[in-house]
Design a protein around this motif. Structure first.
Motif, PDB file in Angstrom:
ATOM      1  N   ASP A   8      -8.653  11.470   5.681  1.00  0.00           N
ATOM      2  CA  ASP A   8      -8.050  10.892   6.879  1.00  0.00           C
ATOM      3  C   ASP A   8      -8.461   9.445   7.102  1.00  0.00           C
ATOM      4  OD1 ASP A   8      -6.794  13.260   7.400  1.00  0.00           O
ATOM      5  OD2 ASP A   8      -8.414  14.043   8.639  1.00  0.00           O
ATOM      6  N   ILE A   9      -9.502   8.981   6.468  1.00  0.00           N
ATOM      7  CA  ILE A   9     -10.016   7.646   6.770  1.00  0.00           C
ATOM      8  C   ILE A   9     -10.204   6.817   5.508  1.00  0.00           C
ATOM      9  CG2 ILE A   9     -11.133   8.114   8.974  1.00  0.00           C
ATOM     10  CD1 ILE A   9     -13.620   8.915   7.504  1.00  0.00           C
ATOM     11  N   ARG A  10      -9.429   7.089   4.481  1.00  0.00           N
ATOM     12  CA  ARG A  10      -9.523   6.313   3.250  1.00  0.00           C
ATOM     13  C   ARG A  10      -8.375   5.321   3.168  1.00  0.00           C
ATOM     14  NH1 ARG A  10     -11.425  11.232   0.125  1.00  0.00           N
ATOM     15  NH2 ARG A  10     -13.584  10.775  -0.431  1.00  0.00           N
ATOM     16  N   LEU A  11      -8.654   4.175   2.545  1.00  0.00           N
ATOM     17  CA  LEU A  11      -7.623   3.186   2.279  1.00  0.00           C
ATOM     18  C   LEU A  11      -6.695   3.670   1.164  1.00  0.00           C
ATOM     19  CD1 LEU A  11      -9.874   0.003   2.345  1.00  0.00           C
ATOM     20  CD2 LEU A  11      -7.995   0.441   3.932  1.00  0.00           C
ATOM     21  N   HIS A  12      -5.463   3.155   1.160  1.00  0.00           N
ATOM     22  CA  HIS A  12      -4.525   3.485   0.096  1.00  0.00           C
ATOM     23  C   HIS A  12      -3.515   2.356  -0.059  1.00  0.00           C
ATOM     24  CE1 HIS A  12      -1.151   4.375   2.828  1.00  0.00           C
ATOM     25  NE2 HIS A  12      -2.020   5.027   3.605  1.00  0.00           N
ATOM     26  N   SER A  13      -2.741   2.424  -1.139  1.00  0.00           N
ATOM     27  CA  SER A  13      -1.566   1.565  -1.377  1.00  0.00           C
ATOM     28  C   SER A  13      -1.915   0.083  -1.474  1.00  0.00           C
ATOM     29  CB  SER A  13      -0.521   1.778  -0.267  1.00  0.00           C
ATOM     30  OG  SER A  13      -0.144   3.123  -0.188  1.00  0.00           O
ATOM     31  N   GLN A  30       1.476  -0.649  12.732  1.00  0.00           N
ATOM     32  CA  GLN A  30       1.022   0.577  13.372  1.00  0.00           C
ATOM     33  C   GLN A  30       2.033   1.684  13.075  1.00  0.00           C
ATOM     34  OE1 GLN A  30      -1.838   0.823  14.963  1.00  0.00           O
ATOM     35  NE2 GLN A  30      -2.383  -1.357  15.181  1.00  0.00           N
ATOM     36  N   TYR A  31       1.567   2.769  12.422  1.00  0.00           N
ATOM     37  CA  TYR A  31       2.454   3.864  12.075  1.00  0.00           C
ATOM     38  C   TYR A  31       2.419   4.928  13.166  1.00  0.00           C
ATOM     39  CZ  TYR A  31       1.283   1.725   7.566  1.00  0.00           C
ATOM     40  OH  TYR A  31       1.033   0.839   6.547  1.00  0.00           O
ATOM     41  N   PRO A  32       3.573   5.499  13.504  1.00  0.00           N
ATOM     42  CA  PRO A  32       3.580   6.570  14.508  1.00  0.00           C
ATOM     43  C   PRO A  32       2.979   7.876  14.002  1.00  0.00           C
ATOM     44  CG  PRO A  32       5.790   6.224  13.627  1.00  0.00           C
ATOM     45  CD  PRO A  32       4.937   5.121  13.072  1.00  0.00           C
ATOM     46  N   GLU A  33       2.913   8.038  12.671  1.00  0.00           N
ATOM     47  CA  GLU A  33       2.329   9.236  12.085  1.00  0.00           C
ATOM     48  C   GLU A  33       1.343   8.836  10.995  1.00  0.00           C
ATOM     49  OE1 GLU A  33       5.150  12.272  10.912  1.00  0.00           O
ATOM     50  OE2 GLU A  33       6.716  11.237  12.053  1.00  0.00           O
ATOM     51  N   LYS A  34       0.565   9.800  10.554  1.00  0.00           N
ATOM     52  CA  LYS A  34      -0.379   9.557   9.474  1.00  0.00           C
ATOM     53  C   LYS A  34       0.372   9.289   8.172  1.00  0.00           C
ATOM     54  CE  LYS A  34      -3.737  11.872   6.544  1.00  0.00           C
ATOM     55  NZ  LYS A  34      -4.391  13.160   6.214  1.00  0.00           N
ATOM     56  N   SER A  35       0.100   8.146   7.550  1.00  0.00           N
ATOM     57  CA  SER A  35       0.790   7.768   6.316  1.00  0.00           C
ATOM     58  C   SER A  35       0.065   8.328   5.101  1.00  0.00           C
ATOM     59  CB  SER A  35       0.878   6.246   6.210  1.00  0.00           C
ATOM     60  OG  SER A  35      -0.418   5.680   6.088  1.00  0.00           O
ATOM     61  N   GLN A  36       0.838   8.523   4.033  1.00  0.00           N
ATOM     62  CA  GLN A  36       0.282   8.983   2.765  1.00  0.00           C
ATOM     63  C   GLN A  36       0.306   7.891   1.703  1.00  0.00           C
ATOM     64  OE1 GLN A  36       1.536  13.724   3.126  1.00  0.00           O
ATOM     65  NE2 GLN A  36       2.536  12.425   1.646  1.00  0.00           N
ATOM     66  N   GLN A  37       1.355   7.067   1.718  1.00  0.00           N
ATOM     67  CA  GLN A  37       1.491   5.991   0.753  1.00  0.00           C
ATOM     68  C   GLN A  37       2.487   4.985   1.301  1.00  0.00           C
ATOM     69  OE1 GLN A  37       2.649   7.321  -3.161  1.00  0.00           O
ATOM     70  NE2 GLN A  37       2.517   5.288  -4.069  1.00  0.00           N
ATOM     71  N   ALA A  38       2.378   3.734   0.855  1.00  0.00           N
ATOM     72  CA  ALA A  38       3.293   2.676   1.273  1.00  0.00           C
ATOM     73  C   ALA A  38       3.581   1.776   0.082  1.00  0.00           C
ATOM     74  CB  ALA A  38       2.705   1.867   2.428  1.00  0.00           C
ATOM     75  N   VAL A  39       4.759   1.158   0.084  1.00  0.00           N
ATOM     76  CA  VAL A  39       5.130   0.230  -0.973  1.00  0.00           C
ATOM     77  C   VAL A  39       5.766  -0.987  -0.314  1.00  0.00           C
ATOM     78  CG1 VAL A  39       7.358   1.380  -1.339  1.00  0.00           C
ATOM     79  CG2 VAL A  39       6.390  -0.059  -3.132  1.00  0.00           C
ATOM     80  N   LEU A  40       5.331  -2.178  -0.745  1.00  0.00           N
ATOM     81  CA  LEU A  40       5.767  -3.441  -0.156  1.00  0.00           C
ATOM     82  C   LEU A  40       6.806  -4.107  -1.037  1.00  0.00           C
ATOM     83  CD1 LEU A  40       5.261  -5.679   2.046  1.00  0.00           C
ATOM     84  CD2 LEU A  40       3.616  -6.655   0.427  1.00  0.00           C
ATOM     85  N   THR A  41       7.878  -4.613  -0.420  1.00  0.00           N
ATOM     86  CA  THR A  41       8.895  -5.414  -1.098  1.00  0.00           C
ATOM     87  C   THR A  41       9.040  -6.726  -0.329  1.00  0.00           C
ATOM     88  OG1 THR A  41      10.818  -4.640   0.174  1.00  0.00           O
ATOM     89  CG2 THR A  41      10.075  -3.256  -1.658  1.00  0.00           C
ATOM     90  N   PRO A  42       9.723  -7.733  -0.875  1.00  0.00           N
ATOM     91  CA  PRO A  42       9.853  -8.998  -0.139  1.00  0.00           C
ATOM     92  C   PRO A  42      10.561  -8.870   1.200  1.00  0.00           C
ATOM     93  CG  PRO A  42      10.391  -9.314  -2.456  1.00  0.00           C
ATOM     94  CD  PRO A  42      10.248  -7.842  -2.244  1.00  0.00           C
ATOM     95  N   GLN A  43      11.393  -7.832   1.375  1.00  0.00           N
ATOM     96  CA  GLN A  43      12.146  -7.698   2.616  1.00  0.00           C
ATOM     97  C   GLN A  43      11.686  -6.538   3.496  1.00  0.00           C
ATOM     98  OE1 GLN A  43      13.814  -7.947  -0.445  1.00  0.00           O
ATOM     99  NE2 GLN A  43      14.120 -10.146  -0.181  1.00  0.00           N
ATOM    100  N   PHE A  44      11.169  -5.462   2.894  1.00  0.00           N
ATOM    101  CA  PHE A  44      10.850  -4.269   3.660  1.00  0.00           C
ATOM    102  C   PHE A  44       9.510  -3.681   3.238  1.00  0.00           C
ATOM    103  CE2 PHE A  44      15.534  -4.312   3.136  1.00  0.00           C
ATOM    104  CZ  PHE A  44      15.887  -4.531   4.459  1.00  0.00           C
ATOM    105  N   LEU A  45       8.945  -2.909   4.148  1.00  0.00           N
ATOM    106  CA  LEU A  45       7.783  -2.076   3.859  1.00  0.00           C
ATOM    107  C   LEU A  45       8.214  -0.633   4.031  1.00  0.00           C
ATOM    108  CD1 LEU A  45       4.691  -1.686   3.361  1.00  0.00           C
ATOM    109  CD2 LEU A  45       4.449  -1.693   5.860  1.00  0.00           C
TER     110      LEU A  45
END
Length: 468
Positions: free
Chosen positions: A309-314, A370-385
């Motif tokens: 629950d408290i680890r960095l990711h992505s 700020q995410y409304p829910e607990k995230s599992q993974q994220a990917v960044l693009t030039p236009q969107f996250l």
């Protein structure tokens, strides 16, 4: 903060026809998707009218733990496990792979293959084995040059992409172990490498470095391994020795959160030492390392132990280029011909909040998500996250293109086409999926791994199945 929902819907949705339940996957640059299951990797074509068509398949030495694709060099690299041992292998010329049982050339990195066998490399896949003194933990490919960075316990190993020239019309892709970066007091969990910038992430720490070369006019400069000055290193060592005398069952020791930018990040207590291992006749070498950012987070002590629950990711480094036509792109292919690097961005995330930094010319925190829910993974693009939770795919705006365009005086002053970087972040879309496990992005495709657990009846008790 403004929230806008149900915008930017996807144009289509395809199901990848995997023969086995996928375990690992990654995008293959322009037109390929790699899916690993057990000791097998399947490649799919994602271009043209018929998407996700099987292209080829090949066997691996063991179960694939991690894999990454490099568009520069067009190779796939994987960390594989067999009999509790891990191996690092690169799959070259995989497009020439025909039948699954067709011939494959296996060679050691840097090994000069005999002349009679060289010509056969044109029509068959090659597997390049890369021996390491320690087990590989994570990998990252430079999107511009194709160099490979490997994370091990307390060290990073850099393999430079090279070519063995066979004749005027043909050369064989190869690698050379050119640099070892020794890291004390931090064990990499994820790494990202891009045009000399290195981002290292542990469970609760992020360190961003920049490799620099001193060679001028092609002249060699004698290299001496240099260790950064860390005035608090001894203090941290003494503190660790004292804490080791205290029973862990009686106390919970948490270091305070910290953000150090620029030269101050050298005081993080993480020692960095460069060890050159390349050939003597090379003209360009890395001799110095510049510290850009160090950030440490503190876990919630109510957990008492470090949990998921408290680890960095992505962790991700994203470069932005400008083409001759004036457009912005994150594609680094042939960047030396008609493309100029404008900026590099670094993203990393906690389960409930993500951080986006700009790290070229100056280090600056651009956005906090700020995410409304607990995230599992994220990917960044030039236009969107794109962020996945257990059952939702969320899409947020980013300011990478706007920030990079502001480096161009013509676009910033004449065209006035760039919105200010300080604008609020918008949540563009939240879309429901069932059992999301992983996500990746390449070109204009978002690939999701889902794990659906069917409602089992007494006569139908199946294990959960994974789909792409």
């Amino acid at each position: 903060m403004v929230h806008l929902y149900n915008l930017h819907p996807f144009g289509s949705q395809q199901v990848v026809p995997c023969k086995l339940e996928p375990e690992q996957f990654c995008g293959g640059g322009r037109d390929a998707l790699f899916v690993a299951a057990g000791c097998k990797v399947e490649a799919f074509a994602v271009t043209g009218q018929e998407l996700c068509q099987p292209r080829c398949a090949f066997s691996t030495l063991g179960r694939v733990l991690r894999m990454a694709y490099s568009q520069a060099g067009d190779y796939l690299v994987a960390i594989e496990e067999k009999n509790k041992a891990t191996f690092l292998r690169a799959y070259v010329n995989w497009r020439s792979k025909g039948a699954e049982n067709s011939r494959v050339c296996i060679r050691m990195v840097g090994h000069n293959v005999e002349t009679p066998f060289r010509e056969s490399f044109r029509d068959q896949m090659s597997i390049v084995e890369m021996p390491l003194s320690e087990a590989p933990l994570c990998i990252s490919c430079c999107p511009v040059k194709g160099d490979l960075l490997v994370g091990c316990t307390n060290k990073l190993v850099l393999f430079s992409l090279t070519y063995q020239v066979i004749n005027e019309e043909f050369s064989v892709l190869d690698f050379e172990r050119s640099l070892i970066i020794h890291l004390d007091n931090i064990t990499p969990v994820e790494i990202s490498f891009c045009v000399g910038y290195i981002a290292v992430m542990s469970d609760l720490e992020v360190l961003i470095l920049k490799l620099e070369s001193d060679s001028k006019n092609g002249e060699r400069v004698k290299h001496h391994p240099c260790e950064t000055n860390n005035p608090v290193k001894q203090t941290n060592t003494d503190f660790s020795n004292e804490m080791s005398q205290i029973e862990s069952d009686d106390f919970v020791i948490c270091q305070k959160p910290m953000e150090l930018i620029g030269e101050k990040s050298e005081q993080s207590g993480v020692s960095v030492t460069l060890e050159s291992t390349g050939l003597a006749d090379e003209k360009i070498k890395y001799f110095h390392v510049q510290h850009l950012l160090y950030r440490r987070f503190t876990p919630d002590i109510s957990f008492y132990v470090l949990s998921d629950d408290i680890r960095l990711h992505s962790l991700q480094l994203l470069p932005i280029y400008q083409t001759d036509a004036g457009s912005l792109t994150s594609d680094g292919k042939n960047s030396s011909h008609g493309k100029e690097l404008l900026s590099v961005f670094c993203f990393f995330s906690l389960p409930h909040v993500g951080y986006l930094y700009m790290i070229v010319k100056s280090v600056e925190l651009m956005s906090v998500y700020q995410y409304p829910e607990k995230s599992q993974q994220a990917v960044l693009t030039p236009q969107f996250l794109h962020v996945i939770t257990r059952n939702n795919l969320q899409c947020f705006t980013v300011r990478c293109s706007a920030a990079a365009a502001r480096e161009d005086p013509y676009m910033d002053t004449n065209l006035k086409a760039c919105p200010p970087v300080s604008m609020d972040i918008c949540a563009l879309r939240i879309q429901l999926f069932i059992g999301l496990k992983a996500i990746c992005h390449f070109k204009n495709h978002v690939v999701l791994l889902t794990k659906a657990d069917p409602e089992a009846t007494p006569e139908r008790r199946e294990s959960p199945r994974r789909f792409l």
